[in-house]
Write a protein that holds these residues in place. Sequence first.
Motif, PDB file in Angstrom:
ATOM      1  N   HIS A 193       0.824  -1.204   0.000  1.00 54.23           N
ATOM      2  CA  HIS A 193       0.000   0.000   0.000  1.00 54.23           C
ATOM      3  C   HIS A 193       0.862   1.261   0.000  1.00 54.23           C
ATOM      4  O   HIS A 193       0.551   2.241  -0.692  1.00 54.23           O
ATOM      5  CB  HIS A 193      -0.934   0.009   1.211  1.00 54.23           C
ATOM      6  N   GLN A 201       1.528   4.477  -3.198  1.00 53.89           N
ATOM      7  CA  GLN A 201       1.413   5.925  -3.022  1.00 53.89           C
ATOM      8  C   GLN A 201       2.630   6.679  -3.556  1.00 53.89           C
ATOM      9  O   GLN A 201       2.748   7.880  -3.351  1.00 53.89           O
ATOM     10  CB  GLN A 201       1.241   6.248  -1.527  1.00 53.89           C
ATOM     11  N   LYS A 202       3.516   5.968  -4.258  1.00 55.64           N
ATOM     12  CA  LYS A 202       4.767   6.566  -4.723  1.00 55.64           C
ATOM     13  C   LYS A 202       4.847   6.563  -6.252  1.00 55.64           C
ATOM     14  O   LYS A 202       5.610   5.783  -6.854  1.00 55.64           O
ATOM     15  CB  LYS A 202       5.956   5.812  -4.130  1.00 55.64           C
ATOM     16  N   GLU A 258      -5.430   2.458  -4.752  1.00 52.18           N
ATOM     17  CA  GLU A 258      -4.538   3.589  -4.494  1.00 52.18           C
ATOM     18  C   GLU A 258      -3.637   3.831  -5.704  1.00 52.18           C
ATOM     19  O   GLU A 258      -3.424   4.983  -6.113  1.00 52.18           O
ATOM     20  CB  GLU A 258      -3.686   3.311  -3.257  1.00 52.18           C
ATOM     21  N   GLN A 315      -3.364   7.112  -8.243  1.00 51.13           N
ATOM     22  CA  GLN A 315      -2.074   7.766  -8.476  1.00 51.13           C
ATOM     23  C   GLN A 315      -1.638   7.662  -9.936  1.00 51.13           C
ATOM     24  O   GLN A 315      -0.685   8.339 -10.341  1.00 51.13           O
ATOM     25  CB  GLN A 315      -1.004   7.148  -7.573  1.00 51.13           C
TER      26      GLN A 315
END
Length: 442
Positions: free
Chosen positions: A212, A216-217, A332, A336
């Motif tokens: 997770h 997010q990167k 997520e 992104q």
Amino acid sequence: MRPLEATYGDLAPPYRRSSSNPYEDDPKDASTRYLPLYKAVDGGDLEATNKFLDQHPDALCSSLSTDGDTALHIAVLAGHVDIVEELVGRMSALELAVKQKYGSTALNFAAIGGVTEIAELLVEKNRKLLEIPNDHEQIPLVVAALYGHRDLVQYLYLKTPIEELDPTSKNHGAILLTACIMDEFYDIALDLVQHYPLLAIAEDTDKDTALHILAQKPSAFPSGSQLTFWQRWTYKCIHLDPQKASLIASGDIEMPHEGPPHRRSFTKRVLHRISEAFWKGLKLCVPGFTSIYELKLTHLQARELLTCICREVPNLEDEIKLEAVLRKALFEAVKQGIVEFVTEIMKHYPEVVWFYDDKDRNIFFVATAERQEKIFSLIYKMGAKKNSLATHWDKDFNNMLHQAAFLAPSSRLDRVSGAALQMQRELQWFKWRVLCNPSIRR
């Protein structure tokens, strides 16, 4: 392993009390008495520090503040290497393990400050400091990672006993892994997962998993990097071996791993020399070459890390938890716009195309809502499944065409300057959805 109390005896309490110290029952009086030493250490005055300690040797391991900070704690936190070196020379290995009021040793303070030279002085005299946690159950390595000190994290990672990071007995490894991903220390994170694959599915104290956090990167993947024309050209010209993703091999641009010289043929040695000259020439002639190289290396490390994690996730015996871990990370990544992340997940778990979020939306529905065209384009590879996925309705009875007609998130709109261009972009999305879905046109 022996308990810390058994290892360090009476040094485990916040600070050592000496029976010869008349102020031992009143730390406030002691801090007043030792105020000159506090000022000398905090101000970096080595001469005054030595003079005071020569006159008052009992002050060496005494509390100088109401928080139980010793002279060593104060010097470490202030970052005065020369004073730390002097104090370490005067103290025994066990005395270095003195804790202050909140359970921190001097090495824990060094992990906060991030001065590697100070950590080296402490560890060389007492390696056991690497294993002593603070009151939050965080060993120095974890503290350094939480504060984002790259050089110190690498040093402590190589020095800390690997058993301390075993997810079957402690939580240090899980916290370190998520912290390294947040800090973009992907080589360390990759090495950690390769040592303990179970960390790929372990949860940290915030109930987050590595998968997770990695979702997010976007900057860890090519799709999240905005490059100019010449930067893209340079990026494509750089070829990296997967071995360069490792912790040890990741720092050398000009000397790729080729094995011992005597095992290489003459032709290979010549080509190796030419390769060295080529890389050196690029560094000199191409502006920003090193930064592009490091960017591609980062992408390689992140991709290898993602692959390692994806291979391990199926070992989750709890199917409900497995689906929850995958769903949380997947949606997520869709938000992104990390197309590499989504394709890797789909490669290992094809069934994720049928996952739905809390609004009963599949990944292509969310991609439409978030205006992530690269993610949405994956629908063309779905074959016959495309029709079912494209005509899905969410819990509010909206389909993808409705979602395309809604206003895009401000984070996506702001990437296009001017209201007219923003409107044009939104119309393109609406037309695109109509053209790709014949059933909606009818």
